[in-house]
Structure formats: structure tokens, C-alpha cells
Design a protein around this motif. Structure first.
Motif, short mmCIF file in Angstrom:
data_model
loop_
_atom_site.label_atom_id
_atom_site.label_comp_id
_atom_site.label_asym_id
_atom_site.label_seq_id
_atom_site.Cartn_x
_atom_site.Cartn_y
_atom_site.Cartn_z
N PHE A 197 0.85 -1.09 -0.04
CA PHE A 197 -0.01 -0.14 -0.03
C PHE A 197 0.93 1.32 -0.13
O PHE A 197 1.76 1.26 0.88
N GLU A 222 -3.54 4.23 1.73
CA GLU A 222 -4.94 3.50 2.38
C GLU A 222 -5.98 4.38 2.84
O GLU A 222 -5.85 5.68 2.79
N CYS A 273 -7.16 4.46 -2.39
CA CYS A 273 -6.31 3.39 -2.25
C CYS A 273 -5.36 3.35 -3.31
O CYS A 273 -5.67 3.27 -4.60
N GLN A 305 -12.62 -1.46 3.74
CA GLN A 305 -11.48 -1.97 3.45
C GLN A 305 -11.07 -2.25 1.79
O GLN A 305 -11.70 -2.66 1.20
N CYS A 306 -9.81 -1.75 1.61
CA CYS A 306 -9.26 -2.08 0.12
C CYS A 306 -8.46 -3.29 0.15
O CYS A 306 -7.73 -3.54 1.12
N SER A 318 -6.47 -3.36 3.40
CA SER A 318 -6.02 -2.31 4.30
C SER A 318 -6.49 -2.01 5.53
O SER A 318 -7.31 -2.95 5.84
#
Length: 1074
Positions: free
Chosen positions: A120, A123, A142, A191-192, A203
Motif C-alpha cells: 500500500f 490507504e 487506495c 477496506q481496500c 488495508s
């Protein structure tokens, strides 16, 4: 899915139909051609060794230096046996990705030469979206890097979002765009999720909330009628909203706002307007103005008229605190804490602030609105404590108290990093985070929960995988979390499987060894898994015997070497992926021996002497002589006027002189006497080497020190004529050994031999445990933790801890002994323990010599409420596919179901515990099964109400009298508040004044008769008992030893009674109604 690629003029032949593969061609001196031949099983084979698909495999192939092939996927590599793929890379280092697409094989050159899993770069962050925003679009960011380029997906409340199924969703370079966001559908935790062939990572959690502010109800408000001099509260009652609000009040007409001073105060917590003492100028209409800080929208409430009564003026009365901060104020690290306090009274009270523990209010704190608001910026742990607001006027004063508790979201102290492991290796990761409460840890592999089983071991922030296999490769994440937040750390595990390769670690071409000596010929090819080794001498297999051994690392060891051992040696390394070898030569020479050596002699000063040195050696070797004097190499160019070589072997010295040097080591270092902190030493001097000794230095070593350390002595400086000293400042009950070093003008000599080991005597412990804290745990538990005292500071045997605790605000301590010196945790369990209640805690120490002191007092909270949930699994006919586990959802009655707390179990577990629930609250619970396809239908919700907390009021008006060895106690009945558990009885705790053990009597009445001898002092306290636990205890009552036959008393003295009578008055407060 992958970076923009260039189609090379040279490509693959037809037939490659795998998921994909990666080719690295590094630093070839000339173009090489790779031929990939199909075998009968449909798997790729590469000259030597054979690599099969299925999992992730790195293979290095002989004849193609620098070539690595990584085969990804589980499908067969070719369509038809016998097909050949050819690819000729350019010189240099190129990373290529190939895949079969639409029946055509393509080679794509990637921008980043390093192949790796997702990482990442950005985020998503939590955000609050204004419902009235004109943009009508939410963007959750993201950004990820990886090679091959990762694909990006998103989860909402743990469930994958199918972007194609909802036209409102779209992905733009990995960012999630939500068009026309809906408060009901889109509120939640996002969440990614990033994936490439090396694995998957998720993430951190980002919450999406919606801010809005509705209008006030349009009906008018009642007129408020007050006397002049009376205190007044006007209620704002803000309309339904989401997002932080600010409040102000309009007086009569806009833009005239109420000016806040020591008489008027607007609470930013409730929006209410408080006037400490109403004056004639206050008559008029008041309108509450509410502003949403997120949407910047503003609404006005209906006006409230204020008029004066004509039946007189209110007299003076003592302050009455109307605006008061909570008894407990949890405060996050680094935030700005705001405490409000305001009182009604006549005259207008003054407000002041102080800390109940005697410490000063932090200098950074600011007071606003005539001290009605205390603001503490950048809140830190040292700012936590019990704060008091004091309202005072000439008629008296009133005090409000509240505990500021410190909490901090987790932050990383030690992160994990990528690991490249050979197959069958052992891999360990450790991640550590700080936070308050102390964070717990969980692990993910490729975005899914990782459980401890078989080769995988989990312990707090540590992950260990033994005997690593190809299936272990992937992306791993450590998640540290407490009730205030969670953080994610990621790392990639690459499992390398290659055949043996000697290209960078060839055997040494020529190794020399003397007859009778020992030699080790190293064999260290790069290989994974670890290969087996064999050796050849010439063309013959080499057998191990008493002189020849193959070591564990593959090296060859030969002892007592003979001339016949000379020759060519080849190391052969073999593993599952191939065989490789490397060859070197061993040359054996005759040893060099000194036949005639220099000898001692007495000479006359000024006379020349010759020192002989004759040797025998292998005549194929050149020989070189060197000479040293008193351990120092002789420089014949520099000292040529004094030394010279004679015949290449002898040494001539002109005008020899007596040499000086540093002193020799002292002798016979003895420990004559030890105490708990000192040791008496003595020794004998060593040789001074023709220069008088000027001083001695004493050094010590313990099992806990790093090497030898200089120590303090008496005398502080030990001259060369003193052969005894006292070492001071030692730790009690530690094993010491000492040595002495002498020095003169030439330098510092060698140290003496160590003395015998002696342990210092015991003493009372002085060091108390550090970082005493705690909290959490299960229902009815008080968890107390601390850092252990190091062994070298325990000062004696039999070391342990004394843990003391008491409910906040009470007098008597409860104590327990923890006998283990390694203990760092104690859990007090009691079914009557109220949830999330503050306790004062301290931890002391003791050893064989007695008790030491206690740590400073800190506040720890008992565990919060929890509920045990169990369910029956669905019938097999009711579900399709294999159930992977269950999801328990729990939400409070005043919360929305979509915001429910979610707890997942794994496998066939059909019960779990839901913790951290609020007391005296109605909750709904529902369960549903899940598998890889998603979650199934939910069960019907069930309701549960958590227990109310125990009564907060202690028993009052306690009276006692005694006669004939009896003590009769009476007290007023305790009435529980609406939000507290009903009183079902009382506990009477009593003990002798000279004893620590307490006796308990339970009764359901408000009186009790104790049969006790009257020749002792007694300490008595009374507390109510309820289903929610024990309530607040009364103050301790001391009943003194009675000499006459009859006595009586009460818990309040006559002075207190008179004080109470003198301050009785009627205080009236006017309040508006909504």
C-alpha cells in the motif's frame, strides 16, 4: 491488470496455456535462447532440473547463468506434448511477464524489474460525508504498488463489494467512487483489497459516516418565569443530526448573540444556556442556534420567552453546579480534552480548577469563558488523573469531580519485513505495538484469518512457521488492535526452490596444506531445499573414515594430512530440483619446522650478540623470516642501527639494553569479606617490568553484565603501593567475580586471573515494578499487569510481588501475594465485581529479608459486560456447500442493525462470547452461517438485557450502641437509582484494628447484632448488595475499646452535624421545558 507492455519482436511459440509465468534474464554476457519443452504430463521441464506447476516455484537452470523461471498457477503448462517455446532475451537485466491470451502467447516487459507482492502506498481514511453536499459523490482512496500490477477490490463490513452489480459503484485507478451515496446502504466500515500472483493484502479499516442536521420542531416553547437573582437553565434540545455540533443563543433578534461571561454560559455538550443569577436586563426572547461543523448548515430553534416574576427577589444561596463533566472521561493521546463546569448561585459563583492528587494543572491547559471551560491540548498520560471543579461564593462552595483516563490507539513499535526463505526453513515474524489498553494481535494470510495449527504457531505478536513449504508463500499481515482502533502491517514470504548452483560460490581452485595438518574445503552452493552432498577424488567416490569427514554444511574435512591426499576434489550437491558440482585441487607440502631456535643468554651491556634461527621446509616453497622483540615486530629499516639480519636466518643485536614494559598481571586476587553492597579485596603485585607500578584498577563481572566493567572503590584511586581495596555500590544478592589491572608510565598491563565467585548478601528490595496498568479480561475480572523487576535488582531470594487494589474512592486495600519473580499479571475474579469500574492499584515487592515499597497508585478498570451466545447448526438440507463458520451480530436497541458488532467463529464452533457491552442495556443478537460464497440467511433475533450497575449511594446515618459483649448497628435503607440494580441486602465487614483479615456478615435488614468482645478496637464498614454486584461502601467506622458497660455512637460527629445544620437553605432553580 498489468503495466503497459511492449510486444518484443521475438515471442513465444504457440502452446503455452498456463495461468502465467515470469522470466528474469540478468546480466547475460550475450543473448541466450531458452527452450521450454513440453513433457508427456503437460508440465514444463527445463533441461535440468524439472519444475512442475502448482504453487510458486523458483528454478535456476544450468547452462543459463542468471536465468530464473517462476511458474505461477495450477493449470497444466502446455496443450499438446512435444511443443517447444523459444525466447531470446536481450543482454542486460530484463523482467518479462508472459501469458496466453486469446490463443496467442505474448511477452510483456514490465516497468519495475523487481517482482513482488502488493504494497500500500495510500490507504483509505475514515470520512464523514455531508448529506446535503452538492457533489453527491464519495471517494475512498487506495493506491497500491506491486509487480505484476495488483488488482484492487473493496469490502464493506467484511463483505466483498461487487462493483458490477451496483451502478452507483465505480473503480478509478483503485479508488472507490460511490455516486449518490445513501445513508442507509453505504454507512459502514470499508477496506481496500489488493491482489497479484504473490498474494493478497487488506488495508486498514475506514469508516464512512454521513453528516446531517434536521430542522427543529416548529411548535413554540413555553414562557419561563423566574425571580430576579434566581438561577436559570434554558434547554436547547437539538433536532436529529449526525456530526459534531456547535451551539449559540440569539437574544431577542439576530445578530445579537448571548455574550458568555462569569454569569452566562452555553454548554457545547448539550447546547443549554445557563444564567447563574438572573438580572432585569436578561428579560427577552432566547433562540438556540445549532450549527453542524461538517455540513456547515445552521438551524434555529423556536424562541423561548423569559420574564421576571413580581413576587420578590431571590435571596443569596450557595453554588449549585449544573454543568458537570462525567465521573470518567476517557481521553485519547494527542487530542484536546475539554471539561465544562458552571454553577448557579447568588452571588454569582467563581469557578476554579485543581487536581485532586495534588499535582499542578498542566501549564499547557487553557481556561475559557471565565473558567467555565478547561481545555487541555495534546493530552498525554501524565495529564490523566482526578480533576476537580470548585464553584464558590460567600454562601459556600460546591465541588464536581471527574477522572480523566488516558487511552491510545495502537501504534507500531516493531513492524514486520519481507522474508525470502528456502524450502524447509523456519520463518519467524514478530510485530509489537504500543497502546492503552495494551493491544492484542491477530494474523492474516492473503487477506484471510490465519489460525495456529500444525507448523504454524501464533503467540501474541509472534508468528512462526516451521518446515516451510511452497504453500506457505504469500502475503502476511499482523493486526494490532484495542477497543480504540486497529493497525495493519504487511510483509511477503517468498519460498525459494532452486537446484544447486555454484556460479557464485565455486570451490577454491587451489588449497595448500602441510603434512600432518588439517584442512577444510568449503562447499557452499546456492540451493533450496538444502541439498545432500557427496565428494569425489579424481573420478572415484570419496568414502568417509576416521580422517575424512563430510560436514553438515557440505564441506570436506581431512585431518592428519598425508602426501597421498593431494589431488583433485569435486563436491556434488543434489536436491529435488537438480544436481551440480564444482572442482578444486589440494596441494600437500612438507611442514616448516624450526631446527635451531633462539636461546636465553647473559650479555654485557654494549656487546653485540647473534641469535640463531634454523628451519627445515618444503623446497617448492619460498620462506621468509620475521623477528619480534617483547612481542613487537622488529622494523629492520627503522631499527637498522640496532638490529640486522645475519645470513637470512640469524639476528644480530648491537648494544643490548634492559627493556621496559607495562606491568605484568597482579596475582592471587582474593575476596576477603562481602556485605550486601560491598566486597573487600586483596592481591599481590605482579612484575613491574622495570617501571614502577603507579596505580591499580578493579573490574567486576556478573551473569548480567556485558563483559568486565570498572567499579567504584575505597580508596577511589588505588596507588601502586596499595594491595587492598573495598568495592562499593554493588547490588545485593548478585554473584560477582573480580580482577585487578596494574598500570605504570609505559602503559596498562594484562589483567589478573579472576577471583573466585561470591554472592553479595541479601537486602530489602528497593526497586518497584514499572508500568503498572491493566484492564480488559473476561466478565467479573480485574486484570492487573506490571513489568517484572530484573533478577539483578531483586536484592534476595524468595522474591515476589504484593498486589494491592481497592474500589476508587474507598479506604481499605485488598492485598494478595504473587510468589513468582517472573509473574507480570494478576487476575482478581469475583462474581459481584461491577463491570468497567475504576480501581486504584499498586504493586509492591518482597524477598527473604521482608517487604519493600509499593509502586505509585494507578487506576485500572474492571472488565466490561459480556454475554455467552450459543446456537444449533442448520440442517444439511437447509444449506448448500460447506459451512466455514458463523457470524454473530449484536446491536443495542437504540442502534441500527446495519451498525451491529460482528464476531466470526471458524469451523464447527457453535458458541462464542460477546464482550464490551454497556450495562443496563437491551441488546439484539442474531447468527448466520458463511462460506466462500458469502453469508447465509440470519436467524431470528433474540433479546438480552445486561445487568444494571450496583447502587452508587453508600449506607448513611449509621448508629451503633454496645452492651454485654454485643454491638448493635442501625443504618438508613439505600434506595437504588432508576438505572441501578435493586438492593437485596447488605454486607457488614468488620475486623480488629490490629488485624488485616476481615470478617463478613450478610443481612437483608438495615440492622445487625454482632457478638464481639468489647476489649478491642473494631473497624466496621457497610455496603449494599445487588444483582449488579456490591455497591459503594460506607466510610469506615471505628468503635473504640469500651471500658463501661454501655456506649453508643454514630458515623457523624457533633461538629459535622452542627455544620450541616448551619448551611441548610432552600435553593430553587428555574428550568425551561422543550
Amino acid at each position: 491488470m498489468y503495466p503497459a507492455a511492449k510486444e518484443p519482436s521475438h515471442g513465444f511459440g504457440s502452446g503455452l496455456d498456463s495461468v502465467g509465468g515470469i522470466l528474469d534474464f540478468c546480466s547475460s554476457s550475450s543473448p541466450r535462447e531458452l527452450h521450454v519443452h513440453n513433457n508427456s504430463k503437460g508440465h514444463g521441464s527445463f533441461l535440468h532440473p524439472t519444475v512442475q506447476s502448482g504453487g510458486k516455484v523458483h528454478g535456476r537452470f544450468s547452462g543459463h547463468a542468471g536465468l530464473v523461471f517462476l511458474f505461477l498457477g495450477t493449470e497444466d503448462g502446455f496443450q499438446n506434448p512435444g511443443e517447444t517455446i523459444s525466447f531470446t532475451p536481450k543482454p542486460g537485466c530484463v523482467s518479462s511477464y508472459f501469458q496466453r491470451k486469446n490463443g496467442t502467447n505474448r511477452c510483456m516487459v514490465l516497468d519495475d524489474n523487481t517482482l513482488h507482492g502488493p504494497v500500500f502506498l495510500q490507504e483509505p481514511n475514515s470520512l464523514i460525508f455531508p448529506l446535503d453536499s452538492e457533489e453527491k459523490k464519495v471517494k475512498l482512496s487506495c493506491e497500491v504498488k506491486g509487480n505484476p500490477r495488483p488488482t484492487i477490490g473493496w469490502k464493506l463490513n467484511g463483505t466483498s463489494i461487487d462493483v458490477g452489480m451496483d451502478f452507483r459503484y465505480s473503480l478509478v485507478e483503485g479508488n472507490l467512487l460511490i455516486n449518490n451515496p445513501n445513508k442507509t446502504q453505504d454507512t459502514g466500515t470499508y477496506q481496500c483489497v489488493a491482489t497479484n500472483p504473490f498474494g493478497t493484502i487488506v488495508s486498514r479499516e475506514a469508516k464512512l459516516q454521513f453528516a446531517y442536521l434536521e430542522n427543529f420542531k416548529t411548535r413554540t416553547r413555553s414562557t419561563v418565569s423566574v425571580r430576579q437573582g434566581q438561577g436559570m437553565v434554558l434547554l436547547c434540545g437539538p433536532p436529529p443530526h449526525s456530526g459534531e455540533l456547535t451551539y449559540a443563543w440569539i437574544f431577542n433578534e439576530y445578530p445579537t448573540f448571548v455574550h458568555q461571561d462569569n454569569r452566562r454560559f452555553v454548554s457545547q455538550e448539550t447546547g443549554n444556556l445557563y444564567i447563574a443569577k438572573v438580572e432585569a436586563s436578561d428579560v427577552g426572547n432566547y433562540t438556540c442556534v445549532v450549527t453542524n461543523s461538517v455540513t456547515n448548515s445552521r438551524v434555529l430553534g423556536p424562541p423561548t420567552p423569559l420574564i421576571l416574576r413580581n413576587d420578590g427577589v431571590m435571596g443569596e444561596y450557595e453554588p449549585k453546579i449544573e454543568v458537570q463533566f462525567p465521573e470518567t472521561v476517557p481521553s485519547a493521546k494527542g487530542t484536546t480534552v475539554k471539561l465544562e463546569c458552571f454553577a448557579l448561585g447568588n452571588p454569582v459563583p467563581t469557578i476554579s480548577w485543581r487536581r485532586a492528587d495534588g499535582k499542578q494543572i498542566p501549564r499547557k491547559a487553557r481556561r475559557h469563558r471565565s473558567s467555565g471551560l478547561l481545555e487541555i491540548p495534546n493530552f498525554q498520560q501524565e495529564d490523566a488523573g482526578l480533576y476537580e471543579c470548585v464553584a464558590e461564593n460567600v454562601r459556600g462552595k460546591n465541588v464536581a469531580r471527574g477522572q480523566l483516563t488516558f487511552y491510545a490507539q495502537p501504534s507500531w513499535v516493531q513492524k514486520m519485513s519481507d522474508v525470502h526463505a528456502a524450502i524447509e526453513d523456519r520463518v519467524s515474524w514478530e510485530c509489537r505495538a504500543s497502546g492503552r489498553p495494551k493491544p492484542s494481535y491477530r494474523w492474516l494470510k492473503d487477506g484471510e484469518p490465519l489460525l495456529a495449527q500444525g507448523r504454524v504457531q501464533l503467540e501474541q505478536g509472534s508468528l512462526t512457521i516451521t518446515n516451510v513449504s511452497l504453500s506457505d508463500a504469500g502475503m502476511y499481515q499482523c493486526v494490532a488492535e484495542n477497543r480504540h482502533g486497529s493497525i495493519f502491517a504487511s510483509a511477503e514470504l517468498s519460498v525459494i526452490a532452486i537446484g544447486p548452483d555454484f556460479s557464485k560460490t565455486l570451490l577454491k581452485k587451489l588449497t595448500l596444506v602441510k603434512v600432518g595438518g588439517e584442512v577444510i574445503i568449503e562447499c557452499k552452493p546456492k540451493a533450496s531445499p538444502r541439498p545432500t552432498y557427496s565428494w569425489k577424488k579424481g573420478k572415484d567416490i570419496l568414502r568417509e573414515n576416521e580422517r575424512i569427514t563430510i560436514l553438515d554444511d557440505g564441506s570436506l574435512r581431512i585431518v592428519n594430512v598425508t602426501k597421498s591426499d593431494a589431488g583433485s576434489y569435486t563436491c556434488v550437491a543434489t536436491n529435488h530440483f537438480g544436481t551440480a558440482s564444482s572442482t578444486g585441487s589440494l596441494v600437500v607440502k612438507d611442514p616448516t619446522r624450526v631446527m635451531v631456535s633462539p636461546f636465553s643468554m647473559d650479555v654485557t651491556v654494549g656487546e653485540s650478540i647473534v641469535l640463531p634461527c634454523q628451519v627445515s621446509h618444503d623446497h617448492s616453497l619460498d620462506i621468509m623470516f620475521t623477528w619480534s622483540f617483547n612481542g613487537h615486530l622488529i622494523d629492520f629499516e627503522k631499527d637498522g642501527d640496532h638490529f640486522e639480519r645475519v645470513g637470512g636466518e640469524g639476528l644480530r643485536s648491537e648494544n643490548p639494553q634492559q627493556g621496559k614494559g607495562p606491568p605484568g598481571p597482579p596475582e592471587a586476587v582474593t575476596i576477603d569479606e562481602v556485605t550486601d553492597t560491598t566486597a573487600q579485596l586483596s592481591w599481590r603485585p605482579g612484575a613491574d617490568n622495570h617501571s614502577p607500578i603507579t596505580m591499580y584498577v578493579v573490574q567486576a563481572r556478573t551473569p548480567f553484565s556485558v563483559g568486565w566493567q570498572a567499579v567504584s572503590t575505597v580508596p577511589e584511586v588505588i596507588d601502586g603501593r596499595t594491595f587492598t581495596a573495598t568495592v562499593v555500590g554493588l547490588n545485593p544478592w548478585v554473584e560477582y567475580e573480580f580482577r585487578v589491572v596494574a598500570a605504570n608510565l609505559i602503559g596498562i598491563g594484562e589483567p589478573s586471573r579472576p577471583s573466585e565467585k561470591r554472592r553479595t548478601e541479601e537486602a530489602l528490595p528497593e526497586v518497584t515494578p514499572a508500568n503498572v496498568s491493566g484492564g480488559g479480561g473476561s466478565k467479573s475480572e480485574l486484570v492487573i499487569t506490571w513489568e517484572t523487576v530484573p533478577e539483578e535488582l531483586q536484592n534476595g531470594g524468595g522474591f515476589g510481588y504484593v498486589v494491592a487494589f481497592r474500589p476508587f474512592g474507598t479506604v481499605s486495600w485488598m492485598q494478595t501475594v504473587v510468589a513468582s519473580p517472573d509473574a507480570s499479571r494478576y487476575v482478581f475474579r469475583n462474581e459481584t465485581l461491577p463491570p468497567f469500574s475504576p480501581y486504584e492499584v499498586k504493586v509492591g515487592v518482597y524477598n527473604n529479608k521482608g517487604e519493600g515499597s509499593f509502586s505509585p497508585i494507578t487506576v485500572v478498570y474492571s472488565a466490561e459486560e459480556d454475554v455467552e451466545v450459543s446456537w444449533a447448526p442448520p440442517w444439511e438440507s437447509q444449506h448448500k456447500g460447506r459451512i466455514q463458520g458463523y457470524e454473530v451480530r449484536c446491536w443495542r436497541h437504540d442502534e441500527k442493525e446495519e451498525n451491529a458488532k460482528r464476531i466470526r467463529t471458524v469451523g464447527n464452533q457453535t458458541s462464542t462470547r460477546v464482550s464490551n457491552l454497556r450495562g443496563n442495556a437491551l441488546y439484539h443478537l442474531a447468527v448466520r452461517a458463511y462460506n466462500t460464497a458469502g453469508t447465509g440467511p440470519s436467524s431470528a433475533p433474540v433479546n438480552v438485557t445486561t445487568r444494571k450497575p450496583p447502587p452508587s449511594q453508600p449506607p448513611g446515618n449509621i448508629m451503633w450502641n454496645s452492651s454485654d459483649s454485643k454491638i448493635i448497628l442501625n443504618w438508613d435503607q439505600v434506595k437504588a437509582l432508576d438505572n441501578e440494580s435493586e438492593v437485596r441486602g447488605y454486607k457488614v465487614l468488620y475486623r480488629w484494628n490490629r488485624q488485616s483479615s476481615t470478617s463478613v456478615i450478610e443481612t437483608n435488614k438495615t440492622s445487625v447484632e454482632l457478638s464481639l468482645p468489647l476489649d478491642e478496637d473494631y473497624i466496621i464498614e457497610i455496603r449494599p448488595v445487588s444483582d449488579g454486584g456490591d455497591g459503594s461502601s460506607s466510610e469506615q467506622i471505628r468503635i473504640p475499646k469500651i471500658s463501661n458497660a454501655y456506649a453508643r455512637g454514630s458515623s457523624t460527629s457533633s461538629a459535622c452535624t452542627l455544620s450541616a445544620i448551619s448551611t441548610i437553605m432552600i435553593s430553587l432553580t428555574a428550568r425551561s421545558s422543550l
